[in-house]
Design an enzyme around this catalytic site. Sequence first.
Site, PDB file in Angstrom:
ATOM      1  CG  HIS A  90     -15.067   1.970   0.099  1.00 23.06           C
ATOM      2  ND1 HIS A  90     -14.028   1.561  -0.702  1.00 23.06           N
ATOM      3  CD2 HIS A  90     -15.053   3.323   0.060  1.00 23.06           C
ATOM      4  CE1 HIS A  90     -13.413   2.620  -1.200  1.00 23.06           C
ATOM      5  NE2 HIS A  90     -14.011   3.698  -0.742  1.00 23.06           N
ATOM      6  CE1 TYR A 100     -10.507  -6.092  -2.572  1.00 22.92           C
ATOM      7  CE2 TYR A 100      -8.425  -7.274  -2.373  1.00 22.92           C
ATOM      8  CZ  TYR A 100      -9.403  -6.477  -1.818  1.00 22.92           C
ATOM      9  OH  TYR A 100      -9.280  -6.055  -0.523  1.00 22.92           O
ATOM     10  N   PRO A 129      -1.984  -9.916   2.647  1.00 25.03           N
ATOM     11  CG  PRO A 129      -0.913  -8.392   1.257  1.00 25.03           C
ATOM     12  CD  PRO A 129      -0.718  -9.710   1.940  1.00 25.03           C
ATOM     13  CE  LYS A 182     -11.313  -9.666   7.214  1.00 19.88           C
ATOM     14  NZ  LYS A 182     -11.827  -8.293   7.216  1.00 19.88           N
ATOM     15  CE1 TYR A 236     -12.045  -7.135   1.086  1.00 19.00           C
ATOM     16  CE2 TYR A 236     -13.092  -5.353   2.306  1.00 19.00           C
ATOM     17  CZ  TYR A 236     -12.128  -5.797   1.425  1.00 19.00           C
ATOM     18  OH  TYR A 236     -11.236  -4.891   0.891  1.00 19.00           O
TER      19      TYR A 236
HETATM   20  C1  PHB Z   1      -4.443  -1.136   0.816  1.00 19.01           C
HETATM   21  O1  PHB Z   1      -5.122  -0.148   0.521  1.00 19.01           O
HETATM   22  O2  PHB Z   1      -3.250  -1.032   1.121  1.00 19.01           O
HETATM   23  C2  PHB Z   1      -5.089  -2.472   0.781  1.00 19.01           C
HETATM   24  C3  PHB Z   1      -6.452  -2.573   0.586  1.00 19.01           C
HETATM   25  C4  PHB Z   1      -7.054  -3.808   0.538  1.00 19.01           C
HETATM   26  C5  PHB Z   1      -6.301  -4.950   0.676  1.00 19.01           C
HETATM   27  C6  PHB Z   1      -4.936  -4.868   0.892  1.00 19.01           C
HETATM   28  C7  PHB Z   1      -4.325  -3.617   0.942  1.00 19.01           C
HETATM   29  O3  PHB Z   1      -6.899  -6.158   0.584  1.00 19.01           O
END
Ligand code: PHB
Length: 389
Positions: free
Chosen positions: A72, A200, A292, A296, A384
Amino acid sequence: MRTQVVIIGSGPSGLLLGQLLAKAGVETTILEQKSKDYVLGRIRAGVLEQGAVGLLEEAGAATRLHSEGLVHEGIEIAFDGARHRVDFKALTGKTVTVYGQTEVTRDLMDARAAIGAPTVYEALDVTLSDLESERPKVRYVEDGKDCEIECDYVAGCDGFHGVGRRSIPETVLRTYERVYPFGWLGVLVEKPPIAHELIYINHARGFALCSMRSTTRSRYYLQCRLDERVEEWSDDRFWEELTRRLDPEIARSLQTGPSIEKSIAPLRSFVAEPMRFGRLFLAGDAAHIVPPTGAKGLNLAASDVAYLSRALIERYSVGSLEGLDGYPKKALARIWKAERFSWWMTQMLHRFPESSGFDQKMQTAELDYLFSSKAAQTALTENYVGLPY
Ligand code: PHB
Ligand code: APR
Protein backbone atom coordinates in the site's frame (compact mmCIF):
# COMPACT_ATOMS: atom_id res chain seq x y z
CA MET A 1 17.54 -29.49 30.63
CA ARG A 2 19.68 -26.59 29.47
CA THR A 3 19.57 -24.12 26.64
CA GLN A 4 21.04 -20.72 25.87
CA VAL A 5 17.87 -18.61 25.68
CA VAL A 6 14.41 -19.56 26.94
CA ILE A 7 11.73 -17.58 25.13
CA ILE A 8 8.36 -17.31 26.87
CA GLY A 9 5.49 -16.95 24.35
CA SER A 10 5.05 -18.02 20.75
CA GLY A 11 3.39 -14.85 19.46
CA PRO A 12 5.13 -12.85 16.75
CA SER A 13 7.77 -11.49 19.19
CA GLY A 14 8.87 -14.85 20.54
CA LEU A 15 8.80 -16.62 17.18
CA LEU A 16 10.70 -13.87 15.36
CA LEU A 17 13.32 -13.71 18.11
CA GLY A 18 13.69 -17.50 18.01
CA GLN A 19 14.18 -17.45 14.26
CA LEU A 20 16.75 -14.62 14.20
CA LEU A 21 18.73 -16.30 17.00
CA ALA A 22 18.58 -19.71 15.33
CA LYS A 23 19.99 -18.22 12.10
CA ALA A 24 22.98 -17.01 14.15
CA GLY A 25 23.45 -20.38 15.85
CA VAL A 26 21.99 -19.41 19.23
CA GLU A 27 19.97 -22.20 20.84
CA THR A 28 16.46 -21.44 22.08
CA THR A 29 13.44 -23.18 23.58
CA ILE A 30 10.03 -21.53 23.30
CA LEU A 31 7.46 -22.14 26.05
CA GLU A 32 3.87 -21.31 25.09
CA GLN A 33 0.96 -21.74 27.47
CA LYS A 34 -1.70 -22.21 24.78
CA SER A 35 -2.03 -24.76 21.97
CA LYS A 36 -0.73 -24.03 18.48
CA ASP A 37 -4.30 -23.85 17.10
CA TYR A 38 -5.34 -21.39 19.77
CA VAL A 39 -2.43 -19.09 18.94
CA LEU A 40 -3.27 -19.30 15.23
CA GLY A 41 -6.93 -18.53 15.91
CA ARG A 42 -6.28 -15.00 17.18
CA ILE A 43 -7.22 -12.25 14.74
CA ARG A 44 -5.12 -9.12 15.00
CA ALA A 45 -3.96 -6.18 12.90
CA GLY A 46 -2.18 -6.59 9.61
CA VAL A 47 -0.06 -3.67 8.45
CA LEU A 48 3.71 -4.22 8.26
CA GLU A 49 6.40 -1.55 8.08
CA GLN A 50 9.30 -2.12 5.68
CA GLY A 51 11.57 -2.76 8.69
CA ALA A 52 9.32 -5.60 9.87
CA VAL A 53 9.22 -7.06 6.36
CA GLY A 54 13.03 -6.93 6.26
CA LEU A 55 13.24 -8.81 9.57
CA LEU A 56 10.84 -11.50 8.35
CA GLU A 57 13.08 -11.88 5.26
CA GLU A 58 16.11 -12.22 7.55
CA ALA A 59 14.20 -14.81 9.54
CA GLY A 60 13.54 -16.83 6.38
CA ALA A 61 9.77 -16.41 6.75
CA ALA A 62 8.82 -13.93 4.01
CA THR A 63 8.08 -16.05 0.93
CA ARG A 64 4.29 -16.05 1.35
CA LEU A 65 4.35 -12.47 2.59
CA HIS A 66 5.91 -11.42 -0.72
CA SER A 67 3.52 -13.42 -2.86
CA GLU A 68 0.29 -12.69 -0.94
CA GLY A 69 0.94 -9.39 0.91
CA LEU A 70 -0.55 -6.21 -0.56
CA VAL A 71 1.78 -3.25 -0.93
CA HIS A 72 0.00 0.00 0.00
CA GLU A 73 1.32 3.39 -1.04
CA GLY A 74 -1.02 5.50 1.08
CA ILE A 75 -4.15 5.74 3.23
CA GLU A 76 -7.31 7.81 3.12
CA ILE A 77 -8.76 9.84 5.96
CA ALA A 78 -12.44 10.73 5.78
CA PHE A 79 -13.78 13.74 7.67
CA ASP A 80 -16.70 16.11 7.28
CA GLY A 81 -18.00 14.59 4.06
CA ALA A 82 -14.66 14.45 2.19
CA ARG A 83 -11.89 11.88 1.74
CA HIS A 84 -8.24 12.97 1.82
CA ARG A 85 -5.41 10.75 0.64
CA VAL A 86 -2.01 10.68 2.35
CA ASP A 87 0.46 9.54 -0.28
CA PHE A 88 3.25 7.66 1.54
CA LYS A 89 5.17 6.87 -1.63
CA ALA A 90 5.25 10.46 -2.88
CA LEU A 91 6.05 11.92 0.55
CA THR A 92 8.76 9.50 1.72
CA GLY A 93 9.34 6.94 -1.05
CA LYS A 94 8.17 4.25 1.40
CA THR A 95 5.22 1.87 1.50
CA VAL A 96 3.61 -0.59 3.95
CA THR A 97 2.54 -4.19 3.39
CA VAL A 98 -0.90 -5.46 4.34
CA TYR A 99 -0.54 -9.05 5.57
CA GLY A 100 -2.37 -10.44 8.62
CA GLN A 101 -0.56 -11.05 11.89
CA THR A 102 -2.11 -14.51 11.98
CA GLU A 103 -0.31 -15.31 8.71
CA VAL A 104 2.96 -13.85 10.05
CA THR A 105 2.63 -16.14 13.06
CA ARG A 106 1.89 -19.18 10.88
CA ASP A 107 4.90 -18.49 8.60
CA LEU A 108 7.21 -18.11 11.60
CA MET A 109 5.90 -21.33 13.18
CA ASP A 110 6.53 -23.17 9.88
CA ALA A 111 10.04 -21.73 9.64
CA ARG A 112 10.77 -22.83 13.21
CA ALA A 113 9.44 -26.32 12.54
CA ALA A 114 11.61 -26.53 9.39
CA ILE A 115 14.82 -25.95 11.38
CA GLY A 116 13.68 -28.31 14.13
CA ALA A 117 13.94 -25.81 16.99
CA PRO A 118 11.90 -26.84 20.06
CA THR A 119 8.60 -25.27 21.10
CA VAL A 120 6.62 -26.59 24.04
CA TYR A 121 2.92 -25.78 23.58
CA GLU A 122 0.58 -25.95 26.56
CA ALA A 123 3.48 -25.26 28.92
CA LEU A 124 1.55 -24.39 32.09
CA ASP A 125 2.42 -22.50 35.28
CA VAL A 126 5.64 -21.01 33.93
CA THR A 127 7.74 -19.45 36.71
CA LEU A 128 11.08 -17.68 36.46
CA SER A 129 13.76 -17.71 39.15
CA ASP A 130 17.43 -16.80 39.76
CA LEU A 131 17.10 -14.02 37.18
CA GLU A 132 19.86 -12.01 38.83
CA SER A 133 22.25 -14.96 38.83
CA GLU A 134 24.29 -16.34 35.94
CA ARG A 135 21.97 -19.38 35.72
CA PRO A 136 18.33 -18.35 35.49
CA LYS A 137 15.80 -21.18 35.81
CA VAL A 138 12.44 -21.57 34.16
CA ARG A 139 9.96 -24.07 35.60
CA TYR A 140 6.74 -25.23 33.96
CA VAL A 141 4.30 -28.13 33.81
CA GLU A 142 4.04 -30.23 30.65
CA ASP A 143 1.46 -33.06 30.46
CA GLY A 144 1.12 -32.91 34.24
CA LYS A 145 4.89 -33.27 34.80
CA ASP A 146 7.13 -30.65 36.45
CA CYS A 147 9.96 -29.53 34.17
CA GLU A 148 12.90 -27.17 34.61
CA ILE A 149 15.22 -25.52 32.10
CA GLU A 150 18.41 -23.77 33.06
CA CYS A 151 19.56 -21.04 30.67
CA ASP A 152 21.76 -17.99 30.14
CA TYR A 153 18.93 -15.57 29.34
CA VAL A 154 15.13 -15.41 29.45
CA ALA A 155 13.16 -13.44 26.85
CA GLY A 156 9.71 -12.41 28.10
CA CYS A 157 7.76 -12.36 24.82
CA ASP A 158 4.56 -13.40 26.54
CA GLY A 159 2.26 -10.50 25.85
CA PHE A 160 0.42 -8.11 28.16
CA HIS A 161 -0.87 -10.82 30.55
CA GLY A 162 2.34 -12.86 30.66
CA VAL A 163 4.60 -13.94 33.48
CA GLY A 164 7.65 -12.01 32.23
CA ARG A 165 6.68 -8.53 33.39
CA ARG A 166 5.16 -9.93 36.60
CA SER A 167 8.56 -11.44 37.47
CA ILE A 168 10.13 -8.00 37.76
CA PRO A 169 9.93 -6.74 41.37
CA GLU A 170 7.50 -3.88 41.94
CA THR A 171 10.32 -1.78 43.34
CA VAL A 172 12.09 -1.95 39.97
CA LEU A 173 9.15 -1.72 37.56
CA ARG A 174 7.62 1.62 36.50
CA THR A 175 4.48 1.66 34.41
CA TYR A 176 2.78 4.41 32.41
CA GLU A 177 -0.77 4.03 31.20
CA ARG A 178 -3.75 5.66 29.49
CA VAL A 179 -7.04 3.83 29.06
CA TYR A 180 -9.35 5.30 26.41
CA PRO A 181 -13.09 5.70 27.01
CA PHE A 182 -14.16 3.52 24.06
CA GLY A 183 -13.40 0.26 22.28
CA TRP A 184 -13.18 -1.10 18.73
CA LEU A 185 -15.79 -3.52 17.48
CA GLY A 186 -14.14 -5.51 14.69
CA VAL A 187 -15.65 -7.69 11.97
CA LEU A 188 -13.86 -9.98 9.54
CA VAL A 189 -15.75 -10.86 6.35
CA GLU A 190 -15.04 -12.98 3.29
CA LYS A 191 -15.73 -10.18 0.79
CA PRO A 192 -13.45 -7.94 -1.29
CA PRO A 193 -12.44 -4.70 0.47
CA ILE A 194 -14.47 -1.54 -0.08
CA ALA A 195 -11.47 0.30 -1.57
CA HIS A 196 -7.92 -0.31 -2.68
CA GLU A 197 -6.46 1.42 0.42
CA LEU A 198 -7.33 1.66 4.11
CA ILE A 199 -9.86 4.37 5.04
CA TYR A 200 -9.73 5.93 8.53
CA ILE A 201 -13.00 7.74 9.29
CA ASN A 202 -13.68 10.47 11.83
CA HIS A 203 -17.48 10.71 11.95
CA ALA A 204 -19.88 12.42 14.35
CA ARG A 205 -21.21 8.93 15.29
CA GLY A 206 -17.68 7.75 16.08
CA PHE A 207 -14.53 6.47 14.41
CA ALA A 208 -14.60 3.73 11.77
CA LEU A 209 -11.89 1.93 9.83
CA CYS A 210 -12.11 0.02 6.56
CA SER A 211 -9.19 -2.38 6.35
CA MET A 212 -8.44 -5.70 4.69
CA ARG A 213 -6.49 -8.92 4.93
CA SER A 214 -6.37 -9.75 1.20
CA THR A 215 -8.19 -8.93 -2.04
CA THR A 216 -11.04 -11.21 -0.95
CA ARG A 217 -11.17 -10.70 2.82
CA SER A 218 -12.01 -7.44 4.60
CA ARG A 219 -11.68 -6.15 8.15
CA TYR A 220 -13.90 -3.35 9.46
CA TYR A 221 -13.96 -1.57 12.82
CA LEU A 222 -16.42 0.72 14.58
CA GLN A 223 -15.72 2.81 17.66
CA CYS A 224 -18.10 1.51 20.36
CA ARG A 225 -18.83 2.15 24.02
CA LEU A 226 -16.88 0.16 26.59
CA ASP A 227 -20.06 -1.27 28.12
CA GLU A 228 -21.34 -2.71 24.83
CA ARG A 229 -21.34 -6.47 24.33
CA VAL A 230 -20.59 -8.19 21.06
CA GLU A 231 -23.90 -10.13 21.31
CA GLU A 232 -25.74 -6.82 20.94
CA TRP A 233 -24.23 -6.40 17.49
CA SER A 234 -25.89 -8.54 14.85
CA ASP A 235 -24.17 -8.48 11.46
CA ASP A 236 -27.05 -6.39 10.08
CA ARG A 237 -26.66 -3.81 12.82
CA PHE A 238 -22.92 -3.64 12.21
CA TRP A 239 -23.29 -3.03 8.46
CA GLU A 240 -26.03 -0.48 9.04
CA GLU A 241 -23.91 1.49 11.49
CA LEU A 242 -20.80 1.29 9.30
CA THR A 243 -22.81 2.57 6.32
CA ARG A 244 -23.98 5.57 8.37
CA ARG A 245 -20.35 6.47 9.09
CA LEU A 246 -19.28 6.21 5.41
CA ASP A 247 -19.87 8.88 2.81
CA PRO A 248 -22.66 7.80 0.42
CA GLU A 249 -20.37 7.49 -2.59
CA ILE A 250 -17.98 4.98 -1.01
CA ALA A 251 -20.82 3.24 0.86
CA ARG A 252 -22.12 2.06 -2.51
CA SER A 253 -18.96 -0.09 -2.89
CA LEU A 254 -19.42 -1.84 0.48
CA GLN A 255 -19.89 -5.59 0.09
CA THR A 256 -21.44 -7.04 3.22
CA GLY A 257 -21.76 -10.67 4.27
CA PRO A 258 -21.85 -12.95 7.30
CA SER A 259 -19.03 -12.12 9.74
CA ILE A 260 -16.40 -14.82 10.23
CA GLU A 261 -15.11 -13.12 13.39
CA LYS A 262 -16.53 -10.38 15.56
CA SER A 263 -15.00 -9.01 18.75
CA ILE A 264 -14.64 -5.91 20.92
CA ALA A 265 -11.21 -4.72 22.02
CA PRO A 266 -10.52 -1.95 24.54
CA LEU A 267 -7.93 0.71 23.66
CA ARG A 268 -4.94 1.31 25.86
CA SER A 269 -1.52 2.96 25.86
CA PHE A 270 0.91 1.27 28.25
CA VAL A 271 4.66 1.14 28.79
CA ALA A 272 6.63 -0.78 31.43
CA GLU A 273 10.18 0.33 32.08
CA PRO A 274 13.00 -0.72 32.18
CA MET A 275 12.28 -3.89 30.09
CA ARG A 276 15.07 -5.73 31.87
CA PHE A 277 15.68 -7.39 35.21
CA GLY A 278 18.98 -9.23 35.57
CA ARG A 279 18.99 -11.76 32.75
CA LEU A 280 15.33 -11.33 31.85
CA PHE A 281 14.54 -9.09 28.85
CA LEU A 282 11.02 -8.11 27.78
CA ALA A 283 9.93 -7.59 24.17
CA GLY A 284 6.63 -6.80 22.44
CA ASP A 285 3.28 -6.60 24.21
CA ALA A 286 4.90 -7.85 27.45
CA ALA A 287 6.42 -4.37 27.79
CA HIS A 288 4.05 -2.09 25.93
CA ILE A 289 0.61 -1.70 24.39
CA VAL A 290 -0.50 0.86 21.84
CA PRO A 291 -4.06 1.63 20.76
CA PRO A 292 -4.51 0.05 17.30
CA THR A 293 -5.03 3.36 15.43
CA GLY A 294 -1.87 3.40 13.30
CA ALA A 295 -1.22 -0.36 13.46
CA LYS A 296 1.98 -0.12 15.49
CA GLY A 297 1.60 -3.17 17.82
CA LEU A 298 3.24 -5.82 15.71
CA ASN A 299 5.76 -3.40 14.23
CA LEU A 300 6.97 -2.32 17.66
CA ALA A 301 7.33 -5.94 18.68
CA ALA A 302 9.50 -6.39 15.57
CA SER A 303 11.80 -3.46 16.38
CA ASP A 304 12.25 -4.67 19.99
CA VAL A 305 13.19 -8.07 18.64
CA ALA A 306 15.61 -6.53 16.12
CA TYR A 307 17.49 -4.80 18.97
CA LEU A 308 17.33 -7.76 21.35
CA SER A 309 18.39 -10.36 18.79
CA ARG A 310 21.39 -8.25 17.73
CA ALA A 311 22.40 -7.77 21.37
CA LEU A 312 22.18 -11.50 22.16
CA ILE A 313 24.03 -12.45 18.98
CA GLU A 314 26.78 -9.96 19.87
CA ARG A 315 26.97 -11.50 23.34
CA TYR A 316 27.43 -15.03 21.92
CA SER A 317 29.66 -14.13 18.96
CA VAL A 318 32.13 -11.68 20.52
CA GLY A 319 31.25 -11.89 24.21
CA SER A 320 30.20 -8.24 24.46
CA LEU A 321 27.48 -7.19 26.93
CA GLU A 322 27.19 -3.69 25.52
CA GLY A 323 24.17 -4.43 23.34
CA LEU A 324 22.27 -6.13 26.17
CA ASP A 325 23.05 -3.30 28.59
CA GLY A 326 21.90 -0.73 26.05
CA TYR A 327 18.75 -2.65 25.01
CA PRO A 328 16.17 -0.97 27.28
CA LYS A 329 17.25 2.58 26.42
CA LYS A 330 17.42 1.91 22.70
CA ALA A 331 14.12 0.05 22.55
CA LEU A 332 12.28 2.54 24.77
CA ALA A 333 13.36 5.53 22.66
CA ARG A 334 11.56 4.03 19.68
CA ILE A 335 8.65 2.69 21.75
CA TRP A 336 7.80 6.13 23.16
CA LYS A 337 7.74 7.63 19.67
CA ALA A 338 5.34 4.92 18.50
CA GLU A 339 3.27 5.48 21.66
CA ARG A 340 3.10 9.18 20.81
CA PHE A 341 2.03 8.49 17.24
CA SER A 342 -0.64 5.95 18.22
CA TRP A 343 -1.99 8.30 20.92
CA TRP A 344 -2.04 11.20 18.44
CA MET A 345 -3.87 9.19 15.75
CA THR A 346 -6.36 7.97 18.38
CA GLN A 347 -6.92 11.50 19.69
CA MET A 348 -7.39 12.92 16.19
CA LEU A 349 -9.76 10.30 14.80
CA HIS A 350 -12.13 9.28 17.63
CA ARG A 351 -15.08 11.04 19.24
CA PHE A 352 -14.44 11.32 22.96
CA PRO A 353 -17.57 11.12 25.14
CA GLU A 354 -16.38 13.88 27.49
CA SER A 355 -15.11 16.18 24.77
CA SER A 356 -15.92 19.88 25.16
CA GLY A 357 -16.69 22.36 22.38
CA PHE A 358 -13.08 23.49 22.63
CA ASP A 359 -11.75 19.91 22.26
CA GLN A 360 -13.87 19.41 19.15
CA LYS A 361 -12.60 22.65 17.59
CA MET A 362 -9.02 21.53 18.29
CA GLN A 363 -9.66 18.19 16.57
CA THR A 364 -11.13 19.90 13.52
CA ALA A 365 -8.18 22.31 13.34
CA GLU A 366 -5.74 19.41 13.65
CA LEU A 367 -7.39 17.61 10.72
CA ASP A 368 -7.73 20.77 8.59
CA TYR A 369 -4.04 21.45 9.13
CA LEU A 370 -3.11 17.87 8.23
CA PHE A 371 -5.13 17.98 4.99
CA SER A 372 -3.60 21.31 3.95
CA SER A 373 0.04 20.82 4.94
CA LYS A 374 2.58 18.66 3.16
CA ALA A 375 4.83 18.93 6.23
CA ALA A 376 2.08 17.55 8.50
CA GLN A 377 1.31 14.72 6.08
CA THR A 378 5.03 13.91 5.89
CA ALA A 379 5.17 13.71 9.69
CA LEU A 380 2.21 11.31 9.72
CA THR A 381 3.76 9.24 6.95
CA GLU A 382 7.21 8.97 8.56
CA ASN A 383 5.57 7.46 11.60
CA TYR A 384 3.05 5.29 9.75
CA VAL A 385 5.65 3.68 7.46
CA GLY A 386 7.90 3.27 10.51
CA LEU A 387 10.70 5.26 12.10
CA PRO A 388 14.19 3.86 11.45
CA TYR A 389 15.61 1.20 13.81
C1 PHB B 1 -6.39 -4.09 10.76
O1 PHB B 1 -6.45 -4.37 9.56
O2 PHB B 1 -6.75 -4.89 11.63
C2 PHB B 1 -5.90 -2.74 11.14
C3 PHB B 1 -5.37 -1.90 10.18
C4 PHB B 1 -4.93 -0.65 10.53
C5 PHB B 1 -5.02 -0.22 11.83
C6 PHB B 1 -5.53 -1.05 12.81
C7 PHB B 1 -5.98 -2.32 12.46
O3 PHB B 1 -4.62 1.04 12.15
N1 APR C 1 3.49 -18.75 29.76
C1 APR C 1 3.71 -19.07 28.46
N2 APR C 1 3.19 -18.36 27.43
C2 APR C 1 2.46 -17.29 27.72
C3 APR C 1 2.21 -16.89 29.06
C4 APR C 1 2.76 -17.67 30.11
N3 APR C 1 2.57 -17.34 31.40
N4 APR C 1 1.44 -15.77 29.05
C5 APR C 1 1.21 -15.50 27.76
N5 APR C 1 1.81 -16.40 26.95
C6 APR C 1 1.77 -16.45 25.49
C7 APR C 1 0.42 -16.11 24.90
O1 APR C 1 -0.44 -17.24 24.88
C8 APR C 1 0.79 -15.63 23.50
O2 APR C 1 0.79 -16.69 22.56
O3 APR C 1 2.63 -15.45 24.95
C9 APR C 1 2.20 -15.09 23.66
C10 APR C 1 2.27 -13.59 23.51
O4 APR C 1 1.92 -13.25 22.19
P1 APR C 1 1.25 -11.85 21.81
O5 APR C 1 0.21 -11.49 22.81
O6 APR C 1 0.86 -11.96 20.38
O7 APR C 1 2.43 -10.77 22.01
P2 APR C 1 3.69 -10.47 21.08
O8 APR C 1 4.30 -11.70 20.54
O9 APR C 1 4.52 -9.50 21.85
O10 APR C 1 3.06 -9.77 19.81
C11 APR C 1 2.76 -8.44 19.74
O11 APR C 1 0.53 -8.95 19.17
O12 APR C 1 -1.19 -8.22 20.56
C12 APR C 1 -0.55 -8.05 19.37
O13 APR C 1 -0.85 -5.79 18.86
C13 APR C 1 0.04 -6.72 19.33
O14 APR C 1 0.61 -6.96 17.14
C14 APR C 1 1.16 -6.97 18.43
C15 APR C 1 1.67 -8.29 18.73
